[in-house]
Design a protein around this motif. Structure first.
Motif: not given
Length: 223
Positions: A62-63, A99, A101
Motif C-alpha cells: 500500500t505504501s 514516499y 502510496s
C-alpha cells in the motif's frame, strides 16, 4: 553471451523530468525506485529503500518509502566500529525522502511526501560511480569476471582491464570491491552446492545397500 547487452551504468534521458513533487504518479514501485535512483545520480546522493506497508487482507503493498542512504543514525556499537576503522560516518539522519502510496482506484502509486534538502555534502560528478545504489555488475561482466578467475587472472588486473575497455572506471558500473564480493559469493554457493551433491550421493548409495533406509529432500523456493 549476449553481445547486445548494455554494459554501461544507468544513463539519464536529457528530456526526462527528474523533479520530484507531491502528486506525481508511477505505474509500479519499480518505476518509482528507478526514478529515485536517477534523481539521486543527478543530485549526487546515494539512494536507499526505507519502509514498506502491506494490506493485511490481500498482502498488497500500500505504501513505500525511498530515502537518502544517510537517513537515520548509527547505534553506539556501529559508531565505535566506524571510528576504529577510521571511516566517515555513513549516517547523518538526513531528512531527504520520497514516499509513495497506492491509489487503488487507478492502480498507481502517488507521491504523498517529498523532502529535498540534505544535511550533508553531496557527491561530485567524478565520484558518483562510487555510490552503492549506482553500482551493478551486468551479466556480461559477471561472465568475464568468472572467466578471468578460472584463468587465474588476479581480480585487480581484471578490473583494470575492464575499466580500460569501458573508457574509465567511472563508466564501468561497479568498483573493485563489488568484484571481490561477487567472486566470494559465487565460491560460497559452489561450495554449498558441491556439499549437497556429495550428501545426496551418499543417500543414494545407502538406498542400494540398505532397503530400509529412507531420506527426504526439501528444496528452497527460487524467486
Amino acid at each position: 553471451m549476449d553481445a547486445n547487452e548494455d554494459l554501461s551504468p544507468r544513463v539519464m534521458d536529457a528530456n526526462e523530468d527528474l523533479s520530484p513533487r507531491v502528486g506525481m504518479e508511477f505505474d509500479t514501485l519499480k518505476d518509482a525506485w528507478e526514478f529515485w535512483l536517477k534523481f539521486g545520480r543527478q543530485m549526487g546522493f546515494d539512494a536507499r529503500k526505507h519502509y514498506i506497508n502491506k494490506n493485511m487482507n490481500d498482502e498488497k503493498i500500500t505504501s513505500k518509502g525511498f530515502v537518502c542512504a544517510k537517513q537515520g543514525i548509527r547505534g553506539p556499537e556501529k559508531e565505535n566500529m566506524i571510528r576504529t576503522r577510521n571511516q566517515d560516518d555513513t549516517r547523518t539522519n538526513c531528512p531527504v525522502k520520497l514516499y509513495v502510496s497506492l491509489v487503488r482506484e487507478i492502480g498507481k502509486f502517488k507521491v504523498i511526501d517529498f523532502i529535498e534538502e540534505h544535511n550533508h555534502t553531496l557527491h561530485l560528478s567524478e565520484t558518483i560511480y562510487m555510490m552503492r545504489s549506482q553500482r551493478k555488475i551486468s551479466k556480461v561482466h559477471a561472465r568475464l569476471i568468472e572467466l578471468a578467475s578460472s584463468s587465474r587472472i588476479k581480480p585487480k588486473a581484471t578490473h583494470k582491464l575492464m575499466s580500460r575497455e569501458a573508457c574509465g572506471r567511472t563508466n564501468l558500473g561497479f568498483v573493485e570491491l563489488d568484484q571481490y564480493n561477487y567472486l566470494r559469493t559465487k565460491q560460497q554457493k559452489n561450495l554449498i552446492y558441491g556439499q549437497a551433491i556429495c550428501l545426496l550421493g551418499y543417500f543414494q548409495e545407502q538406498l542400494t545397500t540398505n532397503p530400509s533406509f529412507q531420506y527426504a529432500v526439501q528444496l528452497d523456493n527460487v524467486k
